[in-house]
Design a protein around this motif. Sequence first.
Motif, mmCIF file in Angstrom:
data_model
loop_
_atom_site.group_PDB
_atom_site.id
_atom_site.type_symbol
_atom_site.label_atom_id
_atom_site.label_comp_id
_atom_site.label_asym_id
_atom_site.label_seq_id
_atom_site.Cartn_x
_atom_site.Cartn_y
_atom_site.Cartn_z
ATOM 1 N N ASP A 9 0.808 -1.160 -0.051
ATOM 2 C CA ASP A 9 0.051 -0.049 0.116
ATOM 3 C C ASP A 9 0.941 1.335 -0.113
ATOM 4 O OD1 ASP A 9 -2.978 -1.147 0.812
ATOM 5 O OD2 ASP A 9 -1.149 -2.251 1.652
ATOM 6 N N LYS A 13 0.800 2.609 -7.158
ATOM 7 C CA LYS A 13 0.021 2.128 -8.195
ATOM 8 C C LYS A 13 -1.028 3.116 -8.640
ATOM 9 C CE LYS A 13 -0.839 -1.418 -5.237
ATOM 10 N NZ LYS A 13 -1.909 -0.804 -4.718
ATOM 11 N N GLU A 36 -9.142 -3.411 -7.681
ATOM 12 C CA GLU A 36 -9.591 -4.508 -6.625
ATOM 13 C C GLU A 36 -9.148 -4.263 -5.308
ATOM 14 O OE1 GLU A 36 -8.281 -8.641 -7.318
ATOM 15 O OE2 GLU A 36 -9.313 -8.662 -9.298
ATOM 16 N N PRO A 37 -10.204 -4.772 -4.587
ATOM 17 C CA PRO A 37 -11.467 -5.258 -4.757
ATOM 18 C C PRO A 37 -12.355 -4.055 -5.201
ATOM 19 C CG PRO A 37 -11.178 -4.999 -2.359
ATOM 20 C CD PRO A 37 -9.807 -4.879 -2.944
ATOM 21 N N ARG A 47 -16.003 -4.493 -1.314
ATOM 22 C CA ARG A 47 -15.066 -3.856 -1.032
ATOM 23 C C ARG A 47 -15.254 -3.071 0.364
ATOM 24 N NH1 ARG A 47 -10.614 -1.218 -3.364
ATOM 25 N NH2 ARG A 47 -9.834 0.695 -2.254
ATOM 26 N N HIS A 51 -13.131 -3.651 3.395
ATOM 27 C CA HIS A 51 -12.161 -2.625 4.170
ATOM 28 C C HIS A 51 -12.796 -2.019 5.405
ATOM 29 C CE1 HIS A 51 -9.892 -0.936 0.374
ATOM 30 N NE2 HIS A 51 -9.483 -2.311 0.663
ATOM 31 N N TYR A 67 -12.337 -11.434 -1.556
ATOM 32 C CA TYR A 67 -11.667 -10.940 -2.515
ATOM 33 C C TYR A 67 -11.550 -11.773 -3.705
ATOM 34 C CZ TYR A 67 -8.698 -7.766 0.520
ATOM 35 O OH TYR A 67 -8.427 -6.980 1.439
ATOM 36 N N ARG A 71 -13.010 -10.729 -7.537
ATOM 37 C CA ARG A 71 -12.190 -10.719 -8.761
ATOM 38 C C ARG A 71 -13.248 -11.628 -9.591
ATOM 39 N NH1 ARG A 71 -7.645 -12.529 -6.293
ATOM 40 N NH2 ARG A 71 -7.452 -10.491 -6.236
ATOM 41 N N ARG A 93 -3.947 -4.062 -8.574
ATOM 42 C CA ARG A 93 -4.092 -5.527 -8.023
ATOM 43 C C ARG A 93 -4.818 -6.450 -8.632
ATOM 44 N NH1 ARG A 93 -1.970 -5.002 -3.270
ATOM 45 N NH2 ARG A 93 -1.501 -3.142 -1.983
ATOM 46 N N SER A 97 -2.094 -10.429 -5.665
ATOM 47 C CA SER A 97 -2.224 -9.773 -4.311
ATOM 48 C C SER A 97 -2.633 -10.901 -3.265
ATOM 49 C CB SER A 97 -3.426 -8.715 -4.386
ATOM 50 O OG SER A 97 -2.913 -7.401 -4.849
ATOM 51 N N THR A 98 -3.635 -11.835 -4.088
ATOM 52 C CA THR A 98 -4.404 -12.891 -3.056
ATOM 53 C C THR A 98 -3.417 -13.807 -2.596
ATOM 54 O OG1 THR A 98 -6.509 -12.467 -4.005
ATOM 55 C CG2 THR A 98 -6.019 -14.588 -2.891
ATOM 56 N N TYR A 101 -0.801 -11.521 0.059
ATOM 57 C CA TYR A 101 -1.424 -11.206 1.313
ATOM 58 C C TYR A 101 -2.243 -12.410 1.891
ATOM 59 C CZ TYR A 101 -0.919 -6.332 0.346
ATOM 60 O OH TYR A 101 -0.354 -4.995 0.060
ATOM 61 N N GLN A 102 -3.093 -13.077 1.162
ATOM 62 C CA GLN A 102 -3.591 -14.132 1.759
ATOM 63 C C GLN A 102 -2.656 -15.614 1.906
ATOM 64 O OE1 GLN A 102 -5.697 -12.076 -0.075
ATOM 65 N NE2 GLN A 102 -6.269 -11.272 1.901
ATOM 66 N N ASN A 150 -7.886 1.162 6.549
ATOM 67 C CA ASN A 150 -8.974 0.338 6.210
ATOM 68 C C ASN A 150 -8.585 -0.953 7.169
ATOM 69 O OD1 ASN A 150 -7.260 -1.502 4.696
ATOM 70 N ND2 ASN A 150 -7.496 -0.164 2.953
ATOM 71 N N MET A 152 -7.823 -3.675 6.490
ATOM 72 C CA MET A 152 -6.235 -4.654 6.327
ATOM 73 C C MET A 152 -4.915 -3.850 6.616
ATOM 74 S SD MET A 152 -6.836 -7.473 4.924
ATOM 75 C CE MET A 152 -5.236 -7.976 4.131
HETATM 76 P P1 TMP Z 1 -5.904 -0.724 -1.786
HETATM 77 O O1 TMP Z 1 -7.471 -0.419 -2.443
HETATM 78 O O2 TMP Z 1 -5.612 0.571 -0.862
HETATM 79 O O3 TMP Z 1 -4.725 -1.165 -2.566
HETATM 80 O O4 TMP Z 1 -6.433 -1.754 -0.561
HETATM 81 C C1 TMP Z 1 -6.672 -2.937 -0.665
HETATM 82 C C2 TMP Z 1 -6.161 -3.976 0.453
HETATM 83 O O5 TMP Z 1 -6.450 -5.156 0.117
HETATM 84 C C3 TMP Z 1 -4.668 -3.869 0.426
HETATM 85 O O6 TMP Z 1 -4.284 -3.746 1.878
HETATM 86 C C4 TMP Z 1 -4.168 -5.179 -0.073
HETATM 87 C C5 TMP Z 1 -5.643 -6.047 0.415
HETATM 88 N N1 TMP Z 1 -5.962 -7.154 -0.702
HETATM 89 C C6 TMP Z 1 -5.556 -8.484 -0.223
HETATM 90 O O7 TMP Z 1 -5.210 -8.775 0.902
HETATM 91 N N2 TMP Z 1 -5.886 -9.675 -1.073
HETATM 92 C C7 TMP Z 1 -6.265 -9.199 -2.449
HETATM 93 O O8 TMP Z 1 -6.640 -10.170 -3.221
HETATM 94 C C8 TMP Z 1 -6.342 -7.944 -2.821
HETATM 95 C C9 TMP Z 1 -6.970 -7.567 -4.342
HETATM 96 C C10 TMP Z 1 -6.133 -6.781 -1.907
#
Ligand code: TMP
Length: 208
Positions: A9, A13, A36-37, A47, A51, A67, A71, A93, A97-98, A101-102, A150, A152
Amino acid sequence: MLITFEGLDGSGKTTQIARLAPWLTAQGYSVLTLREPGGTTVGDALRTMLHDPAFGELCAHTELLLYSASRAQLVAERIRPHLAQGGIVLCDRFADSTLAYQGYGRGLPLDFLRQLQAFVTQEVQPALTIYMEIPVEESLRRRVLSGEFNRMDQQDIGFYQRVALGYRELIAQEPHRWHVVDAMLPPDQVEQHLRALIAAQVARLYHS
Ligand code: TMP
C-alpha cells in the motif's frame, strides 16, 4: 492486453495508472482502468465489507473468498469483455495480491490459492505485471501520512514483511511476466520508465 499493478500500500500504483491511462488513450487504444477489490456493483459492496474495520473479525478463509468473489465478478463483467474487444485493461491489484496477502501474509496454502485464482479468473492472465517496490517501513509511513485506514491496515509489521517477501518469491517464479520498478523514485521518473516498458509491450502484442 491485461496489465496489472502490484505492491505494498502507498507504492503509487493508483497514481501511475491515472497517468498512464490518458497517455495510452491518446494513442488510440481503448483503455479500461480498474481496481481491486471492486469495479462492479457487487465488487464495490464486497470492498466496503473488506475495508470496514467493523468487520475486523473476518477469518482468513472468509477474507480469501470475498477478495476472490470480487475478482470473479470483475473478470466476468468487465475484464473479459474488454479484452475480447482488443482493449487494454490496467488493473490496480489482481490475483497476485491474493497470493501475497492471503498466501504469504496470512499463511493460507499457496497451491490451493493458485487453483482458486485460476478458477475465478477463468485463466485470464496478465501480459505484464508491474511491481512497484518500496520498503515496508515506507509503506507504513505513507499510509500514516495519507490518513487512509482500512481493515487490512490493522496488521502488524511482520504481516507486511511476509507480504513483501512473498511478492519477491512470486517475481522469482515468473520473471518474464513481472517487471520491478523502484517506486522510491519521483513519480515523473517512474512514469517515464513505465511508459517505455508498456510501449514495448504494446508494440509486441498489437503491432507484431
Ligand atoms: P487498496 O485498495 O488500498 O490497494 O487496498 C486493498 C487492500 O486489500 C490492500 O491492503 C491489499 C488487500 N488485498 C488483499 O489482501 N488481497 C487481495 O486479493 C486484494 C486484491 C487486496
